[in-house]
Design an enzyme around this catalytic site. Sequence first.
Site, PDB file in Angstrom:
ATOM      1  N   GLY A 161     -27.860  11.777 -33.199  1.00 56.05           N
ATOM      2  CA  GLY A 161     -28.102  10.328 -33.149  1.00 56.05           C
ATOM      3  C   GLY A 161     -28.288   9.863 -31.709  1.00 56.05           C
ATOM      4  N   PHE A 190     -26.737   5.871 -36.708  1.00 53.72           N
ATOM      5  CA  PHE A 190     -25.771   6.930 -37.044  1.00 53.72           C
ATOM      6  C   PHE A 190     -24.363   6.342 -36.944  1.00 53.72           C
ATOM      7  CE2 PHE A 190     -23.996   7.962 -32.817  1.00 53.72           C
ATOM      8  CZ  PHE A 190     -24.901   7.328 -31.989  1.00 53.72           C
ATOM      9  N   GLY A 191     -23.383   7.184 -37.190  1.00 48.79           N
ATOM     10  CA  GLY A 191     -21.985   6.798 -36.987  1.00 48.79           C
ATOM     11  C   GLY A 191     -21.604   5.529 -37.750  1.00 48.79           C
ATOM     12  N   ASP A 208     -22.835   2.570 -37.433  1.00 42.88           N
ATOM     13  CA  ASP A 208     -23.896   1.547 -37.447  1.00 42.88           C
ATOM     14  C   ASP A 208     -23.985   0.754 -38.762  1.00 42.88           C
ATOM     15  OD1 ASP A 208     -24.882   1.639 -34.852  1.00 42.88           O
ATOM     16  OD2 ASP A 208     -26.256   3.292 -35.290  1.00 42.88           O
ATOM     17  N   ASP A 222     -20.389   9.325 -23.534  1.00 45.76           N
ATOM     18  CA  ASP A 222     -19.171   9.282 -24.332  1.00 45.76           C
ATOM     19  C   ASP A 222     -19.031   7.857 -24.831  1.00 45.76           C
ATOM     20  OD1 ASP A 222     -16.995  11.175 -25.165  1.00 45.76           O
ATOM     21  OD2 ASP A 222     -15.831   9.395 -24.662  1.00 45.76           O
ATOM     22  N   HIS A 232     -24.663  -0.986 -26.626  1.00 45.75           N
ATOM     23  CA  HIS A 232     -23.864  -0.374 -25.563  1.00 45.75           C
ATOM     24  C   HIS A 232     -24.654   0.729 -24.868  1.00 45.75           C
ATOM     25  CE1 HIS A 232     -23.648   1.781 -29.274  1.00 45.75           C
ATOM     26  NE2 HIS A 232     -22.777   2.686 -28.875  1.00 45.75           N
ATOM     27  N   ARG A 233     -25.324   1.573 -25.667  1.00 51.51           N
ATOM     28  CA  ARG A 233     -26.072   2.700 -25.091  1.00 51.51           C
ATOM     29  C   ARG A 233     -27.292   2.209 -24.327  1.00 51.51           C
ATOM     30  NH1 ARG A 233     -25.752   5.313 -29.159  1.00 51.51           N
ATOM     31  NH2 ARG A 233     -23.905   6.386 -28.399  1.00 51.51           N
TER      32      ARG A 233
HETATM   33  P1  ITT Z   1     -21.008  14.645 -28.119  1.00 53.45           P
HETATM   34  O1  ITT Z   1     -19.600  14.645 -27.557  1.00 53.45           O
HETATM   35  O2  ITT Z   1     -21.559  16.023 -28.338  1.00 53.45           O
HETATM   36  O3  ITT Z   1     -21.929  13.767 -27.324  1.00 53.45           O
HETATM   37  P2  ITT Z   1     -19.797  13.137 -30.308  1.00 53.45           P
HETATM   38  O4  ITT Z   1     -20.348  12.517 -31.549  1.00 53.45           O
HETATM   39  O5  ITT Z   1     -18.550  13.976 -30.454  1.00 53.45           O
HETATM   40  O6  ITT Z   1     -20.963  13.987 -29.596  1.00 53.45           O
HETATM   41  P3  ITT Z   1     -18.349  11.133 -28.801  1.00 53.45           P
HETATM   42  O7  ITT Z   1     -17.128  11.953 -28.589  1.00 53.45           O
HETATM   43  O8  ITT Z   1     -18.871  10.279 -27.682  1.00 53.45           O
HETATM   44  O9  ITT Z   1     -19.577  12.028 -29.235  1.00 53.45           O
HETATM   45  O10 ITT Z   1     -18.075  10.209 -30.076  1.00 53.45           O
HETATM   46  C1  ITT Z   1     -18.866   9.114 -30.310  1.00 53.45           C
HETATM   47  C2  ITT Z   1     -18.636   8.605 -31.729  1.00 53.45           C
HETATM   48  O11 ITT Z   1     -18.592   7.168 -31.699  1.00 53.45           O
HETATM   49  C3  ITT Z   1     -19.811   8.974 -32.608  1.00 53.45           C
HETATM   50  O12 ITT Z   1     -19.594  10.218 -33.256  1.00 53.45           O
HETATM   51  C4  ITT Z   1     -19.869   7.788 -33.562  1.00 53.45           C
HETATM   52  O13 ITT Z   1     -18.945   7.980 -34.599  1.00 53.45           O
HETATM   53  C5  ITT Z   1     -19.407   6.621 -32.693  1.00 53.45           C
HETATM   54  N1  ITT Z   1     -20.570   5.962 -32.051  1.00 53.45           N
HETATM   55  C6  ITT Z   1     -20.935   6.003 -30.739  1.00 53.45           C
HETATM   56  N2  ITT Z   1     -22.067   5.317 -30.528  1.00 53.45           N
HETATM   57  C7  ITT Z   1     -22.442   4.841 -31.718  1.00 53.45           C
HETATM   58  C8  ITT Z   1     -23.540   4.085 -32.155  1.00 53.45           C
HETATM   59  O14 ITT Z   1     -24.517   3.729 -31.327  1.00 53.45           O
HETATM   60  N3  ITT Z   1     -23.608   3.766 -33.432  1.00 53.45           N
HETATM   61  C9  ITT Z   1     -22.653   4.153 -34.310  1.00 53.45           C
HETATM   62  N4  ITT Z   1     -21.590   4.897 -33.999  1.00 53.45           N
HETATM   63  C10 ITT Z   1     -21.489   5.243 -32.700  1.00 53.45           C
END
Ligand code: ITT
Length: 204
Positions: A14, A159-160, A162, A70, A187-188
Amino acid sequence: MIPRTLILATRNQGKVRELREPLARFGFDVQSLPEDFPEIEENGSTFEENAVIKARAVAEKLGVAAAADDSGLEVDALGGAPGVYSARYSEDWPAVEGESKDQRNNRKLLAELEGVAFEKRTARFRCCMALVEPSQEDIVVSGAWEGHIGFDLAGENGFGYDPLFIDPELKLTGAQLSREAKMARSHRGKALARLLAEVERRNI
Ligand code: ITT
């Protein structure tokens, strides 16, 4: 500008979908993390620490520039949880067959917020991005997106969390926005704009 190699230090597809195109448009030759790259232990207690840990691990091992993100969701009614544990939030919950990790996280979030009124469901996404290049000083920036947690999942994009995160002005979830519309609010998107401004300012 000659494209310079930049590895995206993430396994989250994502994030890759949102970051790859704007970084490439800026002039980077964006590459994915090699499949066989060892697991990076995210043992920091803040988004900043974890972003630097991930970018540095990749930049030092591969000897090229690496960018890491992160990020996570802070829900006020839950005292700021899941925060840096957003990806792993529902690991302690029984899995339903066929359910993805994101679906389980969203199911837990809805359950934890049961009975909480809309006005009290305030939340924000935070993103910290780090760009580490062996010969340069680290760039570390962040961005936030304020909103509310809805009562139902809505939308298919993103994703996540959202599908549950409602932008108060657009009155749409992150998953109801196109990639470009989400990046303009998120945020991103904010963190990335700050990162690129800093790259330009340093002329690197
Ligand atoms: P990497 O460490 O490999 O980058 P990760 O998914 O483990 O992947 P993080 O530890 O940064 O990454 O966790 C971020 C989590 O926060 C992500 O898995 C989502 O559940 C949530 N998240 C972050 N940004 C988001 C977004 O733009 N939309 C929805 N959920 C988001």
